[in-house]
Design a protein around this motif. Structure first.
Motif, PDB file in Angstrom:
ATOM      1  N   LEU A  52       0.821  -1.221   0.000  1.00  0.00           N
ATOM      2  CA  LEU A  52       0.000   0.000   0.000  1.00  0.00           C
ATOM      3  C   LEU A  52       0.853   1.270   0.000  1.00  0.00           C
ATOM      4  O   LEU A  52       0.390   2.333  -0.415  1.00  0.00           O
ATOM      5  CB  LEU A  52      -0.923   0.028   1.222  1.00  0.00           C
ATOM      6  CG  LEU A  52      -2.067  -0.974   1.246  1.00  0.00           C
ATOM      7  CD1 LEU A  52      -2.798  -0.900   2.580  1.00  0.00           C
ATOM      8  CD2 LEU A  52      -3.033  -0.733   0.094  1.00  0.00           C
ATOM      9  N   ALA A  53       2.090   1.178   0.448  1.00  0.00           N
ATOM     10  CA  ALA A  53       2.953   2.357   0.586  1.00  0.00           C
ATOM     11  C   ALA A  53       3.122   3.075  -0.749  1.00  0.00           C
ATOM     12  O   ALA A  53       3.574   2.491  -1.725  1.00  0.00           O
ATOM     13  CB  ALA A  53       4.311   1.953   1.139  1.00  0.00           C
ATOM     14  N   GLY A  54       2.713   4.332  -0.788  1.00  0.00           N
ATOM     15  CA  GLY A  54       2.859   5.151  -1.985  1.00  0.00           C
ATOM     16  C   GLY A  54       1.737   5.016  -2.993  1.00  0.00           C
ATOM     17  O   GLY A  54       1.691   5.773  -3.965  1.00  0.00           O
ATOM     18  N   LEU A  55       0.825   4.063  -2.777  1.00  0.00           N
ATOM     19  CA  LEU A  55      -0.299   3.890  -3.715  1.00  0.00           C
ATOM     20  C   LEU A  55      -1.347   4.972  -3.509  1.00  0.00           C
ATOM     21  O   LEU A  55      -1.605   5.390  -2.374  1.00  0.00           O
ATOM     22  CB  LEU A  55      -0.981   2.535  -3.503  1.00  0.00           C
ATOM     23  CG  LEU A  55      -0.399   1.285  -4.139  1.00  0.00           C
ATOM     24  CD1 LEU A  55      -1.354   0.121  -3.927  1.00  0.00           C
ATOM     25  CD2 LEU A  55      -0.122   1.467  -5.613  1.00  0.00           C
ATOM     26  N   SER A  56      -1.974   5.407  -4.594  1.00  0.00           N
ATOM     27  CA  SER A  56      -3.081   6.350  -4.462  1.00  0.00           C
ATOM     28  C   SER A  56      -4.228   5.649  -3.744  1.00  0.00           C
ATOM     29  O   SER A  56      -4.335   4.419  -3.773  1.00  0.00           O
ATOM     30  CB  SER A  56      -3.550   6.837  -5.831  1.00  0.00           C
ATOM     31  OG  SER A  56      -4.215   5.791  -6.516  1.00  0.00           O
TER      32      SER A  56
END
Length: 197
Positions: free
Chosen positions: A88-92
């Motif tokens: 999930l890190a950095g995902l919109s």
């Protein structure tokens, strides 16, 4: 011992509308101003003798500004990093809707850590910081919203699964105390420094 729990200022992820967690974003210009105001307030009202900080950029930059303002000792600690949110890190937020969300506290997203693992990491680092800082009257921990929430749960000896959470705004300050009589909350999520012009 008094312990200040301080969240970093606004980060680039906040304006990009992406999941942050372990994504390593820097402070924005506004975030830097928030931190400068917070640092002056902390210096004037309750300066710590020692600062512990997460090694992620947004917290590290916050801690450096605070340490330079106060002139206090600064230690960086990897275990104070935010929840490891894996893929999930950095995902919109829109892209993240495609990722299955764990249903149980022992489960995690791909390449991430579970809520139980996160809480246990906070229990261990909080205990270690308290022991290693025992000769100081006041310390600060500069970290992230999820970290501070779990540190407060640990401080209050709350269970892993609870309906209660502790919100922290950008550059928000909490002040707690441990002494021979017990554990005390002096105040929570103070952001008055950024409300003033």
């Amino acid at each position: 011992m008094e312990i200040l729990l301080i969240r970093h200022g606004q980060s680039e992820a906040d304006i990009l509308n992406v999941h942050e967690g372990r994504a390593d974003f820097s402070l924005t210009e506004l975030g830097i101003k928030q931190v400068q105001k917070m640092s002056k307030r902390v210096h004037n009202d309750f300066a710590p003798e020692l600062i512990w900080s997460s090694t992620l950029k947004r917290a590290k930059e916050t801690a450096i500004i605070l340490a330079e303002e106060i002139g206090s000792e600064l230690h960086f600690e990897d275990d104070l990093m935010e929840h490891n949110n894996g893929v999930l890190a950095g995902l919109s937020f829109e892209e993240a809707k495609k990722i299955p969300i764990p249903k149980y506290p022992h489960e995690s997203v791909e390449n991430g850590e579970s809520h139980i693992e996160f809480r246990m990491r906070m229990e261990i680092i909080f205990s270690r910081i308290i022991v290693q800082s025992s000769s100081y009257k006041r310390i600060a921990i500069v970290a992230h919203g999820g970290v501070i929430n779990n540190l407060l749960h640990s401080f209050l000896k709350m269970p892993i699964e609870t309906e209660f959470g502790f919100y922290t705004g950008d550059s928000g300050i909490h002040l707690i105390e441990i002494n021979e009589k017990g554990r005390y909350i002096r105040f929570l999520n103070d952001t008055n420094h950024i409300k003033k012009s």
